[in-house]
Write an enzyme that holds these catalytic residues in place. Structure first.
Site, PDB file in Angstrom:
ATOM      1  N   CYS A   1      51.171  45.769 -18.645  1.00 51.35           N
ATOM      2  CA  CYS A   1      50.631  44.616 -17.762  1.00 51.35           C
ATOM      3  C   CYS A   1      51.698  44.188 -16.740  1.00 51.35           C
ATOM      4  O   CYS A   1      52.698  43.787 -17.138  1.00 51.35           O
ATOM      5  CB  CYS A   1      50.066  43.484 -18.505  1.00 51.35           C
ATOM      6  SG  CYS A   1      49.387  42.126 -17.709  1.00 51.35           S
TER       7      CYS A   1
ATOM      8  N   CYS B   1      54.517  39.686 -10.590  1.00 55.45           N
ATOM      9  CA  CYS B   1      53.833  40.730 -10.581  1.00 55.45           C
ATOM     10  C   CYS B   1      54.388  42.048  -9.749  1.00 55.45           C
ATOM     11  O   CYS B   1      54.509  41.536  -8.565  1.00 55.45           O
ATOM     12  CB  CYS B   1      52.331  40.707 -10.403  1.00 55.45           C
ATOM     13  SG  CYS B   1      51.333  41.941 -10.406  1.00 55.45           S
TER      14      CYS B   1
ATOM     15  N   CYS C   1      48.234  45.027  -3.430  1.00 50.45           N
ATOM     16  CA  CYS C   1      47.577  43.771  -3.588  1.00 50.45           C
ATOM     17  C   CYS C   1      47.895  42.602  -2.300  1.00 50.45           C
ATOM     18  O   CYS C   1      49.012  42.463  -1.736  1.00 50.45           O
ATOM     19  CB  CYS C   1      47.971  42.895  -4.900  1.00 50.45           C
ATOM     20  SG  CYS C   1      46.982  41.466  -5.402  1.00 50.45           S
TER      21      CYS C   1
ATOM     22  N   CYS D   1      42.069  50.472 -17.562  1.00 52.17           N
ATOM     23  CA  CYS D   1      42.460  49.209 -16.539  1.00 52.17           C
ATOM     24  C   CYS D   1      42.500  50.006 -15.076  1.00 52.17           C
ATOM     25  O   CYS D   1      43.168  50.813 -15.048  1.00 52.17           O
ATOM     26  CB  CYS D   1      43.908  48.800 -16.936  1.00 52.17           C
ATOM     27  SG  CYS D   1      44.591  47.448 -15.916  1.00 52.17           S
TER      28      CYS D   1
ATOM     29  N   GLU E   1      47.868  53.305  -9.289  1.00 48.78           N
ATOM     30  CA  GLU E   1      47.942  53.644 -10.787  1.00 48.78           C
ATOM     31  C   GLU E   1      46.797  52.915 -11.420  1.00 48.78           C
ATOM     32  O   GLU E   1      46.123  51.917 -11.127  1.00 48.78           O
ATOM     33  CB  GLU E   1      49.310  53.000 -11.396  1.00 48.78           C
ATOM     34  CG  GLU E   1      50.386  53.672 -10.542  1.00 48.78           C
ATOM     35  CD  GLU E   1      51.725  53.425 -11.189  1.00 48.78           C
ATOM     36  OE1 GLU E   1      51.657  52.504 -12.099  1.00 48.78           O
ATOM     37  OE2 GLU E   1      53.059  53.723 -10.678  1.00 48.78           O
TER      38      GLU E   1
ATOM     39  N   CYS F   1      51.608  37.327  -6.311  1.00 46.78           N
ATOM     40  CA  CYS F   1      52.049  36.485  -7.436  1.00 46.78           C
ATOM     41  C   CYS F   1      53.435  36.988  -7.710  1.00 46.78           C
ATOM     42  O   CYS F   1      53.991  37.994  -7.825  1.00 46.78           O
ATOM     43  CB  CYS F   1      51.060  36.865  -8.781  1.00 46.78           C
ATOM     44  SG  CYS F   1      49.239  36.485  -8.521  1.00 46.78           S
TER      45      CYS F   1
ATOM     46  N   SER G   1      38.488  40.738 -13.284  1.00 47.65           N
ATOM     47  CA  SER G   1      39.733  39.586 -13.337  1.00 47.65           C
ATOM     48  C   SER G   1      39.960  39.026 -12.090  1.00 47.65           C
ATOM     49  O   SER G   1      40.110  39.858 -11.032  1.00 47.65           O
ATOM     50  CB  SER G   1      41.000  40.066 -14.127  1.00 47.65           C
ATOM     51  OG  SER G   1      41.966  39.038 -14.111  1.00 47.65           O
TER      52      SER G   1
END
Length: 378
Positions: free
Chosen positions: A345, A123, A116, A109, A96, A120, A202
């Site tokens: 986010c 998330c 990932c 973004c 996405e 985390c 980031s």
């Protein structure tokens, strides 16, 4: 019988790689700049569009190469103007990406991995597991999709995407080479021409890769901190167990020292009710950030199913911000955008063919212990 060799996707090639490609074809190197501009400034999707290149060379290029973007699976426009896409990658998984317009700015973004490789706890992307890194072409393809959503490319018109942030799915510095190559294309004057201050990478804190970045790039940097001490960050951002806060912030200072201009780090801090949003957390954070040139971006938690976390009250957010401001730390609160299309986010999930089995564990597990005020059930 062997399969025919696959065509080279020129979309992800750097200027020097394109020059080498034309060298190997027996063509002049200036063709690389021509093709680069056609792809990235004019948005060409086929060689037939490249009218300043001979028909013979266009035909030759079509035999050997292509300009291949990811497939758009879904496109959603939020009532606040935010645009979200689900795009399918080679292998069937989908990622996405989100475009956030605001006044004369439009921030894209982008994702850097399918899923990932980190986990985390707050998330939603991490709960999908991990499949693979995105190629440079797949990252640049996201930028092309966003630009084209405004209409045909216009190299003489206003810039449609003004900022790019690597804050979508994935840990950018764990896909170092492809992310670096993508940022260089974004900043190349013969491609997208974005300023180094408008391309932000980031990281959750991959210290060796951050030190490596010092030697090869001057993009802007953001750090996903989310906690003021190691004990809490170990739970929220597990990579902290390998690279604790002091090591991470020292690497941030080394990165800033490597730049030729005066800049600061953006510190990202997701506020979660009862977890890291209390006044004592803010006061502790002030001490942690005192020696790092930075600005703080507070991100109220955006809920997703079974997360176990909650968004803080507006009163708690305002109190946290005021403590930081009173200590002369530039602090902003990120306004939630696109939550009606799950584009806020921390909400990006895609469709990941998980190689880690993390997604299965997440669905099945009942949280063993709370994280300071976190509910025990997922």
């Amino acid at each position: 019988m062997t399969d025919a060799p696959s065509k080279v996707n020129l979309l992800g090639l750097s200027p020097s790689q394109l020059e080498q490609f034309f060298d190997e074809m027996g063509e002049k190197r200036f063709r690389a700049t021509q093709v680069l501009k056609w792809m990235h400034q004019y948005g060409a999707s086929s060689f037939d569009e490249m009218t300043n290149i001979s028909k013979a060379l266009r035909a030759k290029l079509a035999e050997m190469a292509d300009i291949r973007e990811p497939e758009i699976v879904l496109e959603k426009f939020s009532k606040d103007g935010t645009r979200k896409w689900v795009i399918r990658m080679d292998g069937g998984s989908a990622i996405e990406m989100v475009l956030i317009p605001e006044g004369d700015r439009a921030t894209l973004c982008v994702s850097s991995q399918v899923g990932c490789s980190l986990d985390c706890s707050f998330c939603s992307t991490g709960k999908q597991g991990f499949n693979r890194d995105l190629s440079t072409a797949e990252i640049i393809g996201q930028l092309r999709v966003a630009i084209r959503s405004f209409g045909p490319f216009d190299p003489n018109g206003d810039r449609r995407v003004t900022n790019v942030v690597f804050m979508g799915m994935g840990e950018p510095l764990l896909n170092f080479d492809n992310v670096l190559a993508a940022t260089q294309l974004m900043m190349d004057d013969n491609a997208y021409g974005l300023s180094k201050r408008r391309v932000t990478v980031s990281t959750s804190g991959v210290v060796p890769a951050l030190d490596k970045l010092c030697n090869v790039s001057d993009v802007s940097l953001a750090v996903s901190l989310h906690a003021p001490n190691d004990a809490l960050r170990d739970q929220l951002v597990p990579i902290n167990r390998r690279y604790p806060i002091a090591e991470l912030l020292a690497a941030c200072n080394r990165y800033l020292d490597s730049l030729n201009d005066k800049r600061s780090i953006t510190i990202e801090y997701t506020l979660m009710a009862g977890v890291n949003d209390q006044p004592e957390h803010a006061r502790e954070l002030v001490k942690v950030l005192r020696k790092v040139p930075c600005k703080l971006n507070l991100i109220p938690f955006n809920p997703f199913p079974n997360s176990g976390y909650e968004r803080p009250s507006e009163k708690a957010i305002a109190a946290f911000k005021q403590i930081m401001l009173n200590s002369n730390i530039i602090t902003t609160v990120r306004r939630t955008r696109g939550d009606d299309v799950d584009a806020a986010c921390g909400q990006l999930v895609g469709q990941v063919a998980d190689r880690t089995r993390r997604s299965q564990k997440y669905i099945a597990v009942v949280q063993e212990e709370p994280v300071q005020g976190k509910s025990q059930t997922l």
